[in-house]
Design a protein around this motif. Structure first.
Motif, PDB file in Angstrom:
ATOM      1  N   THR A   3       0.810  -0.951   0.200  1.00 53.48           N
ATOM      2  CA  THR A   3      -0.057  -0.129   0.073  1.00 53.48           C
ATOM      3  C   THR A   3       0.989   1.102   0.039  1.00 53.48           C
ATOM      4  OG1 THR A   3       0.053   0.029   2.360  1.00 53.48           O
ATOM      5  CG2 THR A   3      -1.782  -1.060   1.455  1.00 53.48           C
ATOM      6  N   SER A   5       0.890   3.769   2.251  1.00 49.98           N
ATOM      7  CA  SER A   5       1.080   3.548   3.634  1.00 49.98           C
ATOM      8  C   SER A   5       2.554   2.718   3.739  1.00 49.98           C
ATOM      9  CB  SER A   5       0.064   3.224   4.603  1.00 49.98           C
ATOM     10  OG  SER A   5      -1.120   4.084   4.514  1.00 49.98           O
ATOM     11  N   ASP A   6       2.637   1.663   3.212  1.00 54.04           N
ATOM     12  CA  ASP A   6       3.682   0.685   3.450  1.00 54.04           C
ATOM     13  C   ASP A   6       4.917   1.486   3.050  1.00 54.04           C
ATOM     14  OD1 ASP A   6       2.275  -1.484   4.528  1.00 54.04           O
ATOM     15  OD2 ASP A   6       1.846  -2.268   2.431  1.00 54.04           O
ATOM     16  N   GLU A   9       6.279   4.575   4.824  1.00 54.25           N
ATOM     17  CA  GLU A   9       6.944   4.208   5.911  1.00 54.25           C
ATOM     18  C   GLU A   9       8.442   3.477   5.599  1.00 54.25           C
ATOM     19  OE1 GLU A   9       6.268   0.790   9.552  1.00 54.25           O
ATOM     20  OE2 GLU A   9       4.384   1.747   8.747  1.00 54.25           O
ATOM     21  N   LEU A  15       3.413  11.631   3.295  1.00 56.68           N
ATOM     22  CA  LEU A  15       2.514  10.859   2.340  1.00 56.68           C
ATOM     23  C   LEU A  15       2.250  12.194   1.102  1.00 56.68           C
ATOM     24  CD1 LEU A  15       0.312   8.840   1.644  1.00 56.68           C
ATOM     25  CD2 LEU A  15      -1.207  10.006   3.125  1.00 56.68           C
ATOM     26  N   SER A  37      -7.973   2.088  -4.840  1.00 59.29           N
ATOM     27  CA  SER A  37      -6.686   1.826  -4.133  1.00 59.29           C
ATOM     28  C   SER A  37      -5.665   1.727  -4.984  1.00 59.29           C
ATOM     29  CB  SER A  37      -6.973   0.944  -2.898  1.00 59.29           C
ATOM     30  OG  SER A  37      -7.349  -0.509  -3.247  1.00 59.29           O
TER      31      SER A  37
END
Length: 56
Positions: A3, A5-6, A9, A15, A37
């Motif tokens: 994702t 987010s993955d 990080e 972001l 998505s």
């Protein structure tokens, strides 16, 4: 498949920076799924990081 987010990080960027890179087509290749998505293949992220290392 990762994702967003993955990815942010893992690479340690905000972001908003990642979204700007996507708009400018400077980030790793991403896939937009039918549900809206976004996913990034591990191989595409690794390839993108390798190209950054080569230009540094």
């Amino acid at each position: 498949m990762l994702t967003i987010s993955d990815v942010v990080e893992e690479i340690g960027v905000p972001l908003s920076t990642f979204h700007r890179w996507r708009q400018l087509r400077k980030g790793p290749r991403s896939i937009k799924l039918p549900n809206g998505s976004v996913r990034i293949r591990r191989s595409d992220l690794d390839r993108w990081i390798a190209t950054l290392e080569e230009t540094a």
